[in-house]
Enzyme design. Structure first.
Site, PDB file in Angstrom:
ATOM      1  N   HIS A   1      -9.961  13.376 -64.732  1.00  0.00           N
ATOM      2  CA  HIS A   1      -9.030  13.031 -63.762  1.00  0.00           C
ATOM      3  C   HIS A   1      -8.838  11.511 -63.864  1.00  0.00           C
ATOM      4  O   HIS A   1      -7.944  10.960 -63.726  1.00  0.00           O
ATOM      5  CB  HIS A   1      -9.429  13.314 -62.591  1.00  0.00           C
ATOM      6  CG  HIS A   1      -9.130  14.803 -62.199  1.00  0.00           C
ATOM      7  ND1 HIS A   1     -10.271  15.664 -61.558  1.00  0.00           N
ATOM      8  CD2 HIS A   1      -8.518  15.766 -62.931  1.00  0.00           C
ATOM      9  CE1 HIS A   1      -9.791  16.814 -61.668  1.00  0.00           C
ATOM     10  NE2 HIS A   1      -8.846  16.919 -62.504  1.00  0.00           N
TER      11      HIS A   1
ATOM     12  N   CYS B   1      15.455  10.179 -48.687  1.00  0.00           N
ATOM     13  CA  CYS B   1      14.353   9.896 -49.137  1.00  0.00           C
ATOM     14  C   CYS B   1      13.389  10.994 -49.415  1.00  0.00           C
ATOM     15  O   CYS B   1      11.990  10.592 -49.876  1.00  0.00           O
ATOM     16  CB  CYS B   1      13.583   9.055 -47.928  1.00  0.00           C
ATOM     17  SG  CYS B   1      13.399   9.966 -46.308  1.00  0.00           S
TER      18      CYS B   1
HETATM   19  C1  PEP Z   1      11.287  15.049 -46.799  1.00  0.00           C
HETATM   20  O1  PEP Z   1      11.169  16.335 -45.846  1.00  0.00           O
HETATM   21  O2  PEP Z   1      12.254  15.058 -47.456  1.00  0.00           O
HETATM   22  C2  PEP Z   1      10.619  13.678 -46.358  1.00  0.00           C
HETATM   23  C3  PEP Z   1      10.885  12.672 -47.038  1.00  0.00           C
HETATM   24  O3  PEP Z   1       9.491  13.768 -45.527  1.00  0.00           O
HETATM   25  P1  PEP Z   1       8.043  14.413 -45.901  1.00  0.00           P
HETATM   26  O4  PEP Z   1       8.095  14.610 -47.509  1.00  0.00           O
HETATM   27  O5  PEP Z   1       6.884  13.384 -45.426  1.00  0.00           O
HETATM   28  O6  PEP Z   1       7.898  15.506 -44.960  1.00  0.00           O
END
Ligand code: PEP
Ligand code: MG
Length: 843
Positions: free
Chosen positions: A466, A776
């Site tokens: 790893h 995101c």
């Molecule tokens: C998502 O759900 O796409 C997100 C960015 O939040 P998390 O992955 O932290 O749930």
């Protein structure tokens, strides 16, 4: 792993006083007889208990022995129970060990530690124990030992196949390593009966990771998987699905690794005419690249663990707590690594956590404590003995697991005794060096100060260790398995490390150095060109700009993100401030962290997400109620609204930090929003806190992760300043696929047309009120996904830092009109495969 704590009842008829068995076997049979009479075990379990003695010592110490059967024979246990045989004159258990209380245990669960804790508690009370050896009242023993408890597991014995079988030829290109083995164990553990994996004459209990790894399975090995018990056939089918189902991924991982290896430049060759042969230490190339500099030899990783005996009760508690905290820490690390680096790298820590479930390890540590050693010493000793067995295995994949066991053992150790933290990895010279070590743990590697280390060479380890995987991920040239010659080098020796060929060239001549520098320079220029482009905005050829953020949780990760081309932080997952530790950070500590983030970003935007606890992110120390279905439960904003003691300190810390931020640089967003009412309530709390603190206005946004929010985006947009789409969750909720589901997760494709339509609805809803939309979730970091999102009207993309250069390049090579056309075609597709097939023709 769940710990079964069904109470082990001790009715008086399971206690026999004044016994005088002729020897150890007679004692075990007599105690077993009590369990048989009480209906706890099948008579055959008595033989299993005798067999157990041949593979392990069940003498706990202080006159107490705990015979129990083989893990393979747990199906012979009908119900949990313990029986006690009091032997006032003692029975010789092993040479020099006399048992006066024989505590026979029958239990189906794996958790050994509860009964051991109960016994060790008793053992610290010598007078009471002495009294129990001689008491004539069974009630004394009942009172002393009636408690919640549970039971043992040990490695499999050599044995033939069980009732139902199937054969399989290992086709995982790197053999059975810890990640797939952990998946096998998980499936096997759900079975009521036994699971056995046999390779030739060797068999392992399929429920024990260490035993399974000890088989050292390589590609091409033929194995027989067998099961018994009431649902043997169904279990076998599930196992077959797990085992064969992993083949595709293992092959894909190996192919990806091979592709990656091919993509890198070939190794460096020293100039032929340099006049003399350079001394060289040959090992195995683990991570490509050339490093030129002085070596720094890390003192051998053996740390001396002082033996500080503690009262048994305290020692047992400290070990128990340390194990629990380490499991939590590894879970958090796995979650964070999955989001930052990817699921393969995260699997390292999940597999390490599984190593902690080895009850032999825990039993041995307890035995050593009972012998009078301190908890830290005992734990370390138990880990070292187990690791030495693994390391001696000729299979390099398996031998590499010794480093994992030691690594995870070290984590537990520093929880038991925080003084043992620190370590030489932090005592590096000021000038960047090639770090030489006997072996490095994944934790050490992940924590390396990249400003001070330009390359790595270890005496041990293997290319699949790893540590090697992490070095590749970090882009650090590395070689492994260089042997003992490495650690004998003098500090400061000049060297050239070639991580491609796995060579460390020593004391190079001026000509060698010049050649290496020339080669290095070529590489550097190439890299610098890439880096230069990373710094450019993601502007399409026709002038449309998409903002690029990084998903970063800690201030010390910001510099690396910026160097990859991040223009800000688009997602700071604050729950990791809670997950990586055993308690909740208070307002002050959070304030310091947010300020440090803002400072590191130097005026660039920072989007902080309020705590998203629940679902896969459980924080045990908050002691929130258990939920049957946590992804659909009190998660994210729902939890914050029910727990002002979590929400308010966080908001206070954020608004205080906003006072020091450039205007508009700090943005707050709330996770898992479903309804308008949630937004209104959260906004009211923000307004109140802002007024109390006389803080500036902060843009407030929401994560769009629940389909309801996407569908109603036009309504919600009026009340927020921006949207950030969490495609990981939006996909899970739109497609009704648990994002962690081992079989289905691969189908949870964020490019599914239904998810794309939800994204489009969000963009349309936002535009009605002049709001911007970001993404995101993971798909933002996929160059094709990013192109599609930009075409759908998404203005900001936030991703794992290492994905930024690829995404920027992709967008810079596109025209907005082409991207919009691509998006339109994708929305009309019938499946995610069809969407992905557009990739070839996308502009
Ligand atoms: C998502 O759900 O796409 C997100 C960015 O939040 P998390 O992955 O932290 O749930
Ligand atoms: Mg989410």
């Amino acid at each position: 792993m769940a710990t079964d704590t069904h109470p082990l009842s001790l009715p008086p008829d399971l206690v026999r006083l004044g016994a005088a068995p002729a020897g150890k076997e007679a004692a075990i049979r007599e105690a077993a007889q009590l369990l048989i009479a009480a209906g706890c075990i099948d008579p055959a379990y008595a033989d299993s208990m005798i067999r157990r003695e041949t593979v392990a010592n069940t003498f706990l110490g202080h006159g107490v022995a705990i015979p129990h059967g083989m893990v393979d024979d747990r199906n012979l246990v009908r119900r949990n129970g313990i029986a006690i045989l009091q032997v006032p004159d003692g029975v010789v258990w092993n040479e020099g060990q006399t048992a006066r209380l024989v505590v026979a245990i029958a239990a189906q669960s794996d958790a050994h530690i509860a009964i051991l804790r109960r016994l060790t508690r008793l053992m610290q009370d010598e007078p009471r124990l002495e009294a129990l050896f001689a008491t004539t009242d069974p009630a004394d023993l009942v009172a002393a030992l009636s408690d919640e408890s549970s039971m043992p597991a040990t490695p499999a014995s050599e044995a033939g196949d069980l009732a139902e079988t199937f054969e399989w030829v290992v086709d995982y290109p790197t053999g059975l390593h810890a990640r797939p083995a952990a998946a096998w164990v998980e499936t096997a553990r759900a079975a009521a009966g036994r699971v056995r994996i046999r390779h030739g004459g060797e068999a392992a209990d399929g429920k024990t990771l260490v035993a399974l790894l000890q088989l050292g399975l390589r590609p091409g090995d033929r194995i027989t998987v067998s099961t018994d018990g009431p649902d043997a056939r169904a279990v076998l089918n599930r196992l077959r699905a797990t085992i064969t189902g992993l083949s595709a991924r293992e092959k894909a991982d190996a192919a990806a690794a091979a592709r990656k290896a091919k993509a890198v430049v070939q190794g460096w060759t020293p100039p032929a005419a340099s006049g003399r042969e350079m001394p060289v230490v040959a090992g195995i190339g683990a991570s490509p690249g050339l490093a030129i500099g002085a070596v720094h030899v890390m003192p051998k990783a053996d740390l001396t663990v002082p033996d500080r005996p503690a009262p048994l009760l305290e020692g047992g508690n400290r070990l128990h707590e340390a194990l629990n905290l380490t499991r939590q820490q590894l879970k958090a690390l796995a979650d964070d690594t999955a989001r930052r680096l990817g699921p393969a790298e995260a699997g390292i820590f999940a597999a390490q956590a599984e190593l902690l479930n080895d009850t032999d390890l825990i039993t041995l540590a307890c035995q050593l404590m009972v012998e009078g050693h301190g908890p830290g010493w005992s734990w370390n000793e138990a880990v070292e003995r187990s690791a030495a067995t693994l390391a001696a295995n000729p299979n390099p994949v398996l031998a590499a697991r010794a480093a994992d066991l030691r690594d995870v053992g070290r984590r537990v150790l520093t929880r038991i005794d925080p003084d043992l933290r620190g370590g030489s990895i932090r005592d590096l010279p000021d000038t960047p060096c090639i770090l030489i070590a006997d072996d490095l743990s994944p934790s050490d590697t992940a924590a390396l100060d990249m400003g001070r280390v330009i390359g790595l060479a270890t005496a041990q380890g293997g290319p699949t260790s790893h540590t090697a995987i992490l070095a590749r991920t970090l882009g650090l040239p590395a070689m492994v398995a260089g042997g003992g010659a490495l650690t004998g080098l003098a500090d400061g020796t000049t060297a050239i490390l070639d991580g491609q060929s796995g060579r460390l060239y020593l004391e190079p001549s001026d000509a060698d150095l010049a050649a290496a520098h020339g080669w290095f320079e070529e590489q550097r220029v190439r890299k610098a060109q890439q880096e230069e482009r990373r710094g450019l905005p993601a502007r399409t050829r026709d002038g449309h700009t998409v903002e690029i953020g990084a998903n970063v949780n800690r201030p010390d990760q910001v510099a690396m993100a910026l160097s990859q081309g991040a223009e800000g932080v688009g997602l700071m997952r604050t729950e990791f401030l809670f997950l990586e530790r055993g308690d909740a950070p208070g307002e002050e500590e959070q304030y310091e962290t947010y300020r440090a983030m803002l400072e590191a970003l130097d005026g660039r935007p920072l989007i902080v997400r309020a705590l998203d606890i629940g679902g896969d992110k459980q924080v045990p120390h908050l002691q929130l109620p258990h939920e049957e279905n946590p992804f659909l439960g009190v998660r994210g904003a729902r939890l914050l609204l029910r727990h002002p003691e979590l929400l308010e300190p966080q908001l206070r810390a954020l608004f205080r930090a906003a006072k020091h931020a450039r205007e508009g640089a700090l943005l707050i967003m709330f996770p898992m929003i479903t309804t308008l009412r949630e937004i209104e309530t959260l906004r009211a709390v923000c307004d109140r806190i802002r007024a109390e603190l006389d803080a500036p206005a902060v843009p407030l946004g929401i994560m769009v992760e629940v389909p309801a929010a996407a569908i109603q985006a036009d309504v919600l947009a009026r009340h927020v300043d921006f949207f950030s789409i969490g495609t990981n969750d939006l996909t899970q909720y739109a497609l009704a696929i648990d994002r962690q589901h081992p079989e289905l997760a691969a189908e949870a494709d964020s490019l599914h047309p239904s998810v794309l339509r939800l994204i489009r609805m969000t963009v349309d809803g936002a535009e009605k009120h002049g709001r911007w939309v970001g993404v995101c979730g993971g798909i933002a970091g996929d160059p094709f996904g990013a192109a599609l999102l930009a075409g759908l009207g998404v203005r900001e993309l936030s991703m794992t830092p290492r994905d930024i250069p690829g995404v920027k390049d992709r967008l810079r090579d596109s025209d907005l009109a082409g991207l919009q056309d691509l998006a339109r075609r994708a929305l009309d597709c019938e499946s995610s495969d069809e969407v992905r097939a557009l990739e070839g023709g996308a502009s």
